[in-house]
Design a protein around this motif. Structure first.
Motif, mmCIF file in Angstrom:
data_model
loop_
_atom_site.group_PDB
_atom_site.id
_atom_site.type_symbol
_atom_site.label_atom_id
_atom_site.label_comp_id
_atom_site.label_asym_id
_atom_site.label_seq_id
_atom_site.Cartn_x
_atom_site.Cartn_y
_atom_site.Cartn_z
ATOM 1 N N THR A 1 0.854 -1.197 0.000
ATOM 2 C CA THR A 1 0.000 0.000 0.000
ATOM 3 C C THR A 1 0.889 1.246 0.000
ATOM 4 O O THR A 1 1.747 1.412 0.867
ATOM 5 N N THR B 1 1.137 5.566 -0.351
ATOM 6 C CA THR B 1 0.411 6.841 -0.263
ATOM 7 C C THR B 1 1.336 7.989 -0.699
ATOM 8 O O THR B 1 2.531 7.790 -0.878
ATOM 9 N N SER C 1 4.854 5.737 2.379
ATOM 10 C CA SER C 1 4.508 7.056 1.834
ATOM 11 C C SER C 1 5.720 7.649 1.104
ATOM 12 O O SER C 1 6.831 7.646 1.618
ATOM 13 N N CYS D 1 -3.422 7.262 -3.259
ATOM 14 C CA CYS D 1 -3.161 5.951 -2.646
ATOM 15 C C CYS D 1 -3.269 4.860 -3.702
ATOM 16 O O CYS D 1 -4.200 4.856 -4.508
#
Ligand code: EPZ
Length: 421
Positions: free
Chosen positions: A40, A42, A228, A71
């Protein structure tokens, strides 16, 4: 194809949020190939090159979801193809960054040769030579890199000159290779460091990212992660110059000043006031008298080639004689004739452009030719007296997230006209 109509002469004022880095996101998204489960990400910028790389990964069979702006969630477990096709790779050369991960994880890859681009031939010989030394069997056939391996093995890789993509491909490949890989002459860009941090969050053993020697101890598997992306240092530099060239007063939120030291140093030398605020943002003011500048583009941490076109636009409206030398790419002056159309006084002499400052650009119709050249034309148009039309703005959309909307929020008069020639 979209174009911009810009009425210049308006000082930019206010606050702007810096987006995630395109050049960090591209290799990090490719590194998801190495993972055993969901990744994941971001702070991913919403722009064309990101769409292209996610299309390449989807073509490989990976399941990609974008639950909300910025995202991206990737499930690599359905990967079933090892081919990155020409139609996608030709539009975005960074697709070559799937080569190292595919070889390391699946021991095979068929990746279209990227072909040249506007700014240069941009070969990938250093990528291929390094992977061969790690035990890959590589052939070029019908415009494709056909690569196989019994298993990549760690070794010593020496890059004669730094290559960002080459360092990234090898760091990803070495993360799942057997044994230790030492990269000497590695690229030190913040995007290389961000990739190393993402790989380490997946369980990779990497030491020395950001220095010229990187050591990677291969592991047998890498997990998914939540990560991130760093802010885009080239967008930071572009807005610093946008403030200077319009005599404005801006605050750049979310900037990493430590990633743009060489750019800040040069702009301070020219007379732009830049201060670091306690919250990490950058305050910039362009109301002082500017001084001419001499710039040489060199690998990080020196002045970046991706800021060459932008500082050239600023030099055009700086009193005196400036010089800008491009040492990284062989054809990165295509913005020069367009800046001349806008009233700039520039003379190309081999890898150097000599600039005689004028008071102000004059609005005209111009053509974008590549990503950073188009940024340079936008900057010139923001300064120009009258109206400027910039055609083929799709080049800009590759690497700047909502640039027109951000500029309008700062007072600029920018209109995007959709469609047309
Ligand atoms: C990355 O390109 C960036 N792209 C470029 O940004 C940036 O200009 C460049 O690094 C230099 O900083 C991404 O990160 C997606 P290199 P990359 O390999 O990796 C030669 C932008 O505007 N070379 O460091 O392709 C090459 O021709 C883009 O966002 C070889 O000869 O750059 C160039 O002259 C444009 N053989 C020099 O090295 C190779 O195998 C540096 O290239 C590889 C490179």
């Amino acid at each position: 194809m979209d174009k911009f109509i810009i009425e210049g002469g308006v000082p930019l004022t206010g606050e702007v949020n810096i987006s995630g880095s395109k050049n960090a996101a591209l290799p990090i998204l490719c590194s998801s190939i190495l993972a055993d489960n969901t990744c994941t990400y971001t702070n991913i910028p919403v722009l064309r090159d990101i769409s292209t790389i996610t299309e390449v990964l989807a073509t490989l069979g990976m399941v990609i979801e974008c639950p909300d702006n910025g995202c991206i969630v990737i499930d690599p477990r359905k990967l079933g193809s090892y081919e990155a096709p020409y139609d996608l790779v030709k539009s975005m050369r960074a697709s070559i960054l799937v080569l190292g991960p595919l070889l390391a994880k699946y021991k095979k890859a068929k990746v279209s040769l990227p072909g040249g681009c506007a700014i240069g031939v941009r070969p990938i010989d250093m990528h291929l030579k390094a992977l061969t030394k790690m035990g890959a069997d590589i052939n070029l056939s019908h415009g494709y890199v056909m690569a196989f391996t019994e298993g990549l093995k760690g070794t010593r890789i020496v890059f004669d000159t730094p290559t960002v993509g080459g360092t990234e491909n090898i760091m990803m490949a070495a993360s799942l290779a057997e044994g230790t890989t030492v990269i000497e002459g590695a690229a030190k860009e913040p995007e290389v460091v961000d990739l190393a941090h993402a790989l380490m969050a997946m369980g990779a053993q990497i030491d020395g990212a950001g220095q010229s020697t990187i050591t990677i101890d291969g592991t047998t598997s890498l997990s998914g992660l939540e990560y991130s992306i760093i802010p885009d240092r080239i967008e930071v530099g572009t807005f610093l110059i946008a403030c200077g060239i319009t005599r404005g007063d801006l605050v750049l939120k979310g900037a990493r000043a430590d990633h743009v030291v060489a750019v800040i140093e040069k702009l301070l030398e020219m007379g732009i006031a830049i201060t670091h605020r306690d919250d990490g943002s950058l305050q910039v003011n362009g109301k002082q008298e500017f001084r001419p500048i001499h710039v040489d583009t060199v690998p990080y941490p020196g002045f970046p080639t991706d800021m060459q076109a932008q500082i050239m636009a600023l030099a055009c409206v700086t009193p005196g004689t400036s010089s800008i030398t491009e040492n990284i790419f062989e054809n990165r002056f295509m913005h020069v004739p367009e800046l001349v159309r806008l009233g700039g006084r520039l003379e190309e002499k081999g890898h150097t452009v000599i600039v005689q400052g004028v008071d102000q650009f004059q609005g005209a119709s111009v053509m974008a030719t590549d990503l950073r050249a188009s940024a340079s034309l936008v900057l010139a148009a923001l300064n120009a007296r009258g109206m400027t039309e910039i055609r083929r703005i799709y080049h800009l959309d590759r690497g700047y997230e909502n640039l027109d909307e951000k500029l309008v929020s700062l007072g600029a008069r920018v209109q995007r006209v959709r469609g047309g020639l």
